[in-house]
Design a protein around this motif. Structure first.
Motif, PDB file in Angstrom:
ATOM      1  N   LEU A   1       0.820  -1.209   0.000  1.00  0.00           N
ATOM      2  CA  LEU A   1       0.000   0.000   0.000  1.00  0.00           C
ATOM      3  C   LEU A   1       0.854   1.260   0.000  1.00  0.00           C
ATOM      4  O   LEU A   1       0.530   2.246  -0.648  1.00  0.00           O
ATOM      5  CB  LEU A   1      -0.923   0.005   1.226  1.00  0.00           C
ATOM      6  CG  LEU A   1      -2.004  -1.085   1.235  1.00  0.00           C
ATOM      7  CD1 LEU A   1      -2.656  -1.164   2.604  1.00  0.00           C
ATOM      8  CD2 LEU A   1      -3.044  -0.810   0.166  1.00  0.00           C
ATOM      9  N   GLU A   2       1.945   1.229   0.757  1.00  0.00           N
ATOM     10  CA  GLU A   2       2.872   2.353   0.762  1.00  0.00           C
ATOM     11  C   GLU A   2       4.184   1.928   1.419  1.00  0.00           C
ATOM     12  O   GLU A   2       4.262   0.893   2.075  1.00  0.00           O
ATOM     13  CB  GLU A   2       2.297   3.554   1.510  1.00  0.00           C
ATOM     14  CG  GLU A   2       2.055   3.340   2.989  1.00  0.00           C
ATOM     15  CD  GLU A   2       1.519   4.578   3.677  1.00  0.00           C
ATOM     16  OE1 GLU A   2       2.347   5.386   4.122  1.00  0.00           O
ATOM     17  OE2 GLU A   2       0.280   4.729   3.763  1.00  0.00           O
ATOM     18  N   LYS A   3       5.196   2.733   1.240  1.00  0.00           N
ATOM     19  CA  LYS A   3       6.494   2.516   1.870  1.00  0.00           C
ATOM     20  C   LYS A   3       6.704   3.626   2.891  1.00  0.00           C
ATOM     21  O   LYS A   3       6.651   4.804   2.560  1.00  0.00           O
ATOM     22  CB  LYS A   3       7.613   2.532   0.824  1.00  0.00           C
ATOM     23  CG  LYS A   3       8.992   2.225   1.394  1.00  0.00           C
ATOM     24  CD  LYS A   3      10.027   2.202   0.271  1.00  0.00           C
ATOM     25  CE  LYS A   3      11.422   1.890   0.810  1.00  0.00           C
ATOM     26  NZ  LYS A   3      12.425   1.878  -0.277  1.00  0.00           N
ATOM     27  N   THR A   4       6.928   3.241   4.162  1.00  0.00           N
ATOM     28  CA  THR A   4       7.053   4.239   5.220  1.00  0.00           C
ATOM     29  C   THR A   4       8.437   4.874   5.208  1.00  0.00           C
ATOM     30  O   THR A   4       9.379   4.356   4.597  1.00  0.00           O
ATOM     31  CB  THR A   4       6.797   3.616   6.598  1.00  0.00           C
ATOM     32  OG1 THR A   4       7.858   2.692   6.896  1.00  0.00           O
ATOM     33  CG2 THR A   4       5.465   2.873   6.621  1.00  0.00           C
ATOM     34  N   SER A   5       8.571   5.961   5.933  1.00  0.00           N
ATOM     35  CA  SER A   5       9.836   6.697   5.965  1.00  0.00           C
ATOM     36  C   SER A   5      10.949   5.911   6.649  1.00  0.00           C
ATOM     37  O   SER A   5      12.127   6.207   6.435  1.00  0.00           O
ATOM     38  CB  SER A   5       9.646   8.047   6.675  1.00  0.00           C
ATOM     39  OG  SER A   5       9.181   7.841   8.006  1.00  0.00           O
ATOM     40  N   ASN A   6      10.604   4.913   7.495  1.00  0.00           N
ATOM     41  CA  ASN A   6      11.637   4.110   8.158  1.00  0.00           C
ATOM     42  C   ASN A   6      11.795   2.734   7.505  1.00  0.00           C
ATOM     43  O   ASN A   6      12.179   1.761   8.144  1.00  0.00           O
ATOM     44  CB  ASN A   6      11.332   3.964   9.648  1.00  0.00           C
ATOM     45  CG  ASN A   6      10.055   3.186   9.921  1.00  0.00           C
ATOM     46  OD1 ASN A   6       9.146   3.199   9.100  1.00  0.00           O
ATOM     47  ND2 ASN A   6       9.964   2.526  11.062  1.00  0.00           N
ATOM     48  N   ASN A   7      11.481   2.666   6.210  1.00  0.00           N
ATOM     49  CA  ASN A   7      11.742   1.477   5.396  1.00  0.00           C
ATOM     50  C   ASN A   7      10.941   0.249   5.826  1.00  0.00           C
ATOM     51  O   ASN A   7      11.485  -0.832   6.040  1.00  0.00           O
ATOM     52  CB  ASN A   7      13.239   1.149   5.370  1.00  0.00           C
ATOM     53  CG  ASN A   7      14.044   2.190   4.635  1.00  0.00           C
ATOM     54  OD1 ASN A   7      13.635   2.652   3.564  1.00  0.00           O
ATOM     55  ND2 ASN A   7      15.165   2.592   5.199  1.00  0.00           N
ATOM     56  N   TRP A   8       9.644   0.419   5.944  1.00  0.00           N
ATOM     57  CA  TRP A   8       8.717  -0.694   6.123  1.00  0.00           C
ATOM     58  C   TRP A   8       7.628  -0.581   5.059  1.00  0.00           C
ATOM     59  O   TRP A   8       7.230   0.523   4.695  1.00  0.00           O
ATOM     60  CB  TRP A   8       8.071  -0.654   7.515  1.00  0.00           C
ATOM     61  CG  TRP A   8       8.995  -1.113   8.602  1.00  0.00           C
ATOM     62  CD1 TRP A   8      10.110  -0.457   9.052  1.00  0.00           C
ATOM     63  CD2 TRP A   8       8.898  -2.306   9.361  1.00  0.00           C
ATOM     64  NE1 TRP A   8      10.711  -1.184  10.047  1.00  0.00           N
ATOM     65  CE2 TRP A   8       9.986  -2.324  10.259  1.00  0.00           C
ATOM     66  CE3 TRP A   8       7.993  -3.371   9.369  1.00  0.00           C
ATOM     67  CZ2 TRP A   8      10.192  -3.366  11.156  1.00  0.00           C
ATOM     68  CZ3 TRP A   8       8.202  -4.415  10.269  1.00  0.00           C
ATOM     69  CH2 TRP A   8       9.288  -4.401  11.152  1.00  0.00           C
ATOM     70  N   TYR A   9       7.182  -1.734   4.563  1.00  0.00           N
ATOM     71  CA  TYR A   9       6.047  -1.747   3.670  1.00  0.00           C
ATOM     72  C   TYR A   9       4.764  -1.845   4.499  1.00  0.00           C
ATOM     73  O   TYR A   9       4.664  -2.663   5.416  1.00  0.00           O
ATOM     74  CB  TYR A   9       6.085  -2.961   2.737  1.00  0.00           C
ATOM     75  CG  TYR A   9       7.077  -2.881   1.604  1.00  0.00           C
ATOM     76  CD1 TYR A   9       7.236  -1.704   0.876  1.00  0.00           C
ATOM     77  CD2 TYR A   9       7.828  -3.999   1.238  1.00  0.00           C
ATOM     78  CE1 TYR A   9       8.136  -1.646  -0.184  1.00  0.00           C
ATOM     79  CE2 TYR A   9       8.726  -3.948   0.186  1.00  0.00           C
ATOM     80  CZ  TYR A   9       8.876  -2.769  -0.509  1.00  0.00           C
ATOM     81  OH  TYR A   9       9.758  -2.711  -1.560  1.00  0.00           O
ATOM     82  N   LYS A  10       3.798  -1.012   4.161  1.00  0.00           N
ATOM     83  CA  LYS A  10       2.431  -1.200   4.638  1.00  0.00           C
ATOM     84  C   LYS A  10       1.745  -2.061   3.595  1.00  0.00           C
ATOM     85  O   LYS A  10       1.710  -1.696   2.420  1.00  0.00           O
ATOM     86  CB  LYS A  10       1.721   0.145   4.784  1.00  0.00           C
ATOM     87  CG  LYS A  10       0.272   0.035   5.257  1.00  0.00           C
ATOM     88  CD  LYS A  10      -0.343   1.435   5.377  1.00  0.00           C
ATOM     89  CE  LYS A  10      -1.807   1.363   5.803  1.00  0.00           C
ATOM     90  NZ  LYS A  10      -2.413   2.730   5.895  1.00  0.00           N
TER      91      LYS A  10
END
Length: 567
Positions: free
Chosen positions: A432-441
Motif C-alpha cells: 500500500l505504501e512505503k514508510t519513511s523508516n523502510n517498512w512496507y504497509k
C-alpha cells in the motif's frame, strides 16, 4: 540441552513451576531456546561490513579467540547486540557470561553455563525478579516480571505480555507436575488472545527428515508454534459437526505437547500404531514413536472418527500431502481456497487443516478473530459465522513485493510491534505504501484493520515491482502516453487537483522521477493536472504521479511538486 532439561535445571533453582514456565516463555521469545543464537540485526550489520557469520560460525569464532572479548561485547564500534538464551546485550552482562565460560573452558554457547549465569544474575543483580519467580501464583505473574524487569525490550505492552505468557503456559502444560493432559483442556491455545497457534510437525532434532532418535528430542519436532504462511494452497474444514474441528485441535495440542512423539518420515506410521493402543489420546502415548506432517494429521483425523463415531473419518484414504485434498473432500470435508483463509488466520477455526499439496500440512489450533466457534452446537456451517471484515484495501496497492526469505508480518512499522505470523520466501504481498523508516504497509486480510507491516530495509528482503496505474478515457480518439516508471509511495493527503505554477515557462512531465528521466511533454503554466496520492522521491524532492489531457493526448507521468500548486 532439551527443553525438559532446562525446565529441570531451573525448577531445582526456583522451586516454583509457575516461575520456571514464565521465565522459559521469555527465553523462548528472545532466542527460541537456542544458546548460540546471535541477534539477527548483529549478523546483518556485520555482513554489511564484510564479516559473514551465522549462529554457528560466530560462536566458533568467539570460542577460538578470533572474536576477542572486546569485540564480543561491542561487535561494532559503539553498538550492542544480543547473544545466547536470554539475548544478553549490554557489555557488562555479556562480560559476566564471557568470563564465566572462559573460566570453565567451555563454549560460549554451553547451555549449562548460560543457565548458571542466568541464575547468578537473578541472585545478585535482580533479587526482586528472583523473589517473584519463586513465589508467583500464575504463569502470567512470573512472565510479566521477567519481561518488564529482566529482559526489558522496547515494547512491554499488553499484547507482548499476553504472547510471552502464552509461551510460558505451553511449557507449564508440557512439564508441570500438575498439568492437565486430558482432552478438552487446551483452552489456552484454542482461545488464545495473543499467539495464534498451529500444531506443526516439520523435521527431526537435527533439522532433517529421517534418521534421528525416536521421540521429540529438541522440543520442536512436533510442537505448537505461531501461524505462518507456507504458503498454503487451501484450508480443509469439516462443516457438518463442529466437534470434529474441536477434537482435531485438541489432538493436535496433545501430540505437540508429548515429547514421546517425534518426526521421522521413514518411521511415520509408528505414531498411528501407538495412538490406537491408548484410546486415541496422544497425551497417553508413553513409547517413543515418530510421525511426519501428513501422517500426523491423517492419524488424528482417523482418531477423531473413532472418538465421534464417524466411519468416513475412520477410513479416510489420504496417504500424503499430494492426495489429501481429494481424499478429505470424499470424506465430507469442505475445501476452502479464498485468500482470507490461506493468507491469514483471522477466519480460521480450531481443527482447520492447512495444506500445501507439494510439501506440508499442519493443524490450526486457535480460533480466528473474525469467526464464532460454538463446538457444542452442530450446524450446517460448523458453528461459524464469517463476517466480511475489513477488505477495503485489497486491490488498491502501489505495487507487489515478493519475499526473498521468511519474513515477519507485524501490526506496526517496527520490530517491537506484535507479529501476525510470517510468510515464506516466494510469497507475494500487495504493497500500500512505503514508510519513511523502510517498512512496507501491506494488504493483510488477517488483521482487523485490513493491513499490516513488514520490513523492507535496504531492499534486501523483498523484490518490489511497482504497479502501473491504469488510465481510462471515454473518448476513443484520445491518445494515451504513460510513463514507464510506476509510483512507489502513497499519501492520501497529496491527492487532488493541481495547477502548473512555473515562472512563465513550461513544466516538463517526465517518464520517471528526477530531471534525468526522459521528457514526455512540456505543458504551459496554468495547466490543470490530477494526482491520486501516488508519488516518488528523487534527489530529496517529491515528484507527483499526475494525469491530465493536453492537446487531445492523455498523459500519465511525473512532475516536480515544486512547480505544482494544489487548488
Amino acid at each position: 540441552m532439551a527443553d525438559k532439561n532446562i525446565w529441570d535445571y531451573l525448577l531445582k533453582q526456583l522451586g516454583n513451576e509457575y516461575g520456571v514456565a514464565g521465565l522459559m516463555g521469555n527465553i523462548y521469545a528472545e532466542s527460541g531456546m537456542k544458546a548460540n543464537r546471535v541477534e539477527m540485526l548483529c549478523l546483518k550489520r556485520l555482513s554489511q561490513n564484510g564479516q559473514n557469520y551465522n549462529d554457528t560460525t560466530y560462536t566458533a569464532a568467539i570460542d577460538s579467540g578470533k572474536i576477542s572479548r572486546a569485540t564480543f561485547l561491542n561487535p561494532l564500534p559503539g553498538k550492542q547486540y544480543g547473544y545466547g538464551l536470554c539475548q544478553w546485550t549490554s557489555p557488562s552482562r555479556k562480560a559476566g557470561l564471557y568470563d564465566l565460560v572462559k573460566s570453565k573452558g567451555v563454549s560460549i554457547s554451553d547451555e549449562n553455563t548460560q543457565l548458571e549465569w542466568l541464575v547468578k544474575e537473578l541472585t545478585t543483580t535482580y533479587p526482586t525478579v528472583l523473589k517473584t519467580l519463586k513465589n508467583a501464583k500464575s504463569v502470567q505473574e512470573a512472565s510479566d516480571i521477567v519481561l518488564t524487569r529482566f529482559e526489558c525490550p522496547a515494547n512491554t505492552g499488553s499484547s507482548v505480555k499476553t504472547t510471552r505468557a502464552n509461551y510460558g503456559k505451553q511449557y507449564y502444560n508440557k512439564y508441570a507436575g500438575g498439568k492437565v493432559t486430558n482432552m478438552g483442556r487446551y483452552d489456552n491455545y484454542i482461545y488464545s488472545k495473543g499467539t495464534h497457534y498451529i500444531s506443526n510437525s516439520g523435521h527431526d532434532e537435527r533439522g532433517q527428515y529421517h534418521g534421528g532418535t525416536a521421540g521429540d528430542q529438541s522440543g520442536d519436532e512436533w510442537y505448537l508454534r505461531s501461524w505462518y504462511n507456507r504458503p498454503w494452497n487451501c484450508v480443509i474444514r469439516y462443516t457438518k459437526n463442529p466437534q470434529v474441528g474441536l477434537k482435531l485441535a485438541e489432538l493436535g495440542c496433545a501430540a505437540a505437547l508429548n515429547d514421546n512423539i517425534g518426526y521421522d518420515q521413514y518411521e511415520r506410521d509408528s505414531y498411528w500404531s501407538n495412538l490406537r493402543l491408548v484410546g486415541y489420546d496422544p497425551s497417553k502415548i508413553t513409547k517413543k514413536c515418530e510421525s511426519d506432517c501428513s501422517a500426523g494429521v491423517i492419524a488424528n483425523t482417523r482418531a477423531v472418527g473413532h472418538l465421534l463415531g464417524i466411519p468416513a473419518l475412520q477410513t479416510i484414504s489420504a496417504t500424503y500431502t499430494g492426495d489429501m485434498r481429494a481424499a478429505y473432500s470424499r470424506a465430507g470435508f469442505t475445501i476452502l481456497t479464498d485468500s482470507k483463509y490461506t493468507t491469514g488466520y483471522g477466519y480460521l477455526l480450531p481443527g482447520d487443516i492447512l495444506l500445501n499439496e507439494r510439501s506440508h500440512t499442519a493443524t490450526n489450533v486457535t480460533k480466528g478473530a473474525y469467526v464464532n466457534f460454538n463446538p457444542g452446537t452442530s450446524t450446517s456451517t460448523g458453528g461459524a459465522t464469517v463476517p466480511q471484515g475489513n477488505t477495503s484495501y485489497s486491490g488498491k496497492g502501489i505495487g507487489t513485493a515478493t519475499a526473498l526469505c521468511e519474513m515477519n508480518i507485524r501490526s506496526g512499522n517496527g520490530t517491537s510491534y506484535t507479529s501476525y505470523g510470517s510468510i515464506s520466501a516466494g510469497t507475494a504481498v500487495e504493497v500500500l505504501e512505503k514508510t519513511s523508516n523502510n517498512w512496507y504497509k501491506i494488504v493483510w486480510p488477517g488483521a482487523a484493520k485490513g493491513y499490516a507491516y513488514t520490513s523492507c530495509e535496504k531492499n534486501t528482503y523483498y523484490k518490489y515491482v511497482a504497479k502501473k496505474q491504469q488510465t481510462t478515457t471515454t473518448t476513443t480518439n484520445i491518445k494515451k502516453v504513460t510513463a514507464k516508471e510506476g509510483a512507489d509511495s502513497f499519501n492520501k493527503n497529496l491527492a487532488g487537483t493541481y495547477v502548473v505554477n512555473t515562472n512563465g515557462g513550461t513544466l516538463n512531465v517526465r517518464d520517471g522521477a528526477g530531471t534525468k528521466k526522459s521528457i514526455l511533454v512540456a505543458v504551459p503554466k496554468g495547466t490543470e493536472v490530477k494526482n491520486y496520492g501516488y508519488y516518488n522521491v528523487s534527489g530529496g524532492d517529491v515528484w507527483l504521479y499526475i494525469q491530465f489531457t493536453y492537446k487531445n493526448v492523455t498523459y500519465t507521468g511525473f512532475a516536480s511538486k515544486n512547480y505544482l500548486r494544489k487548488k
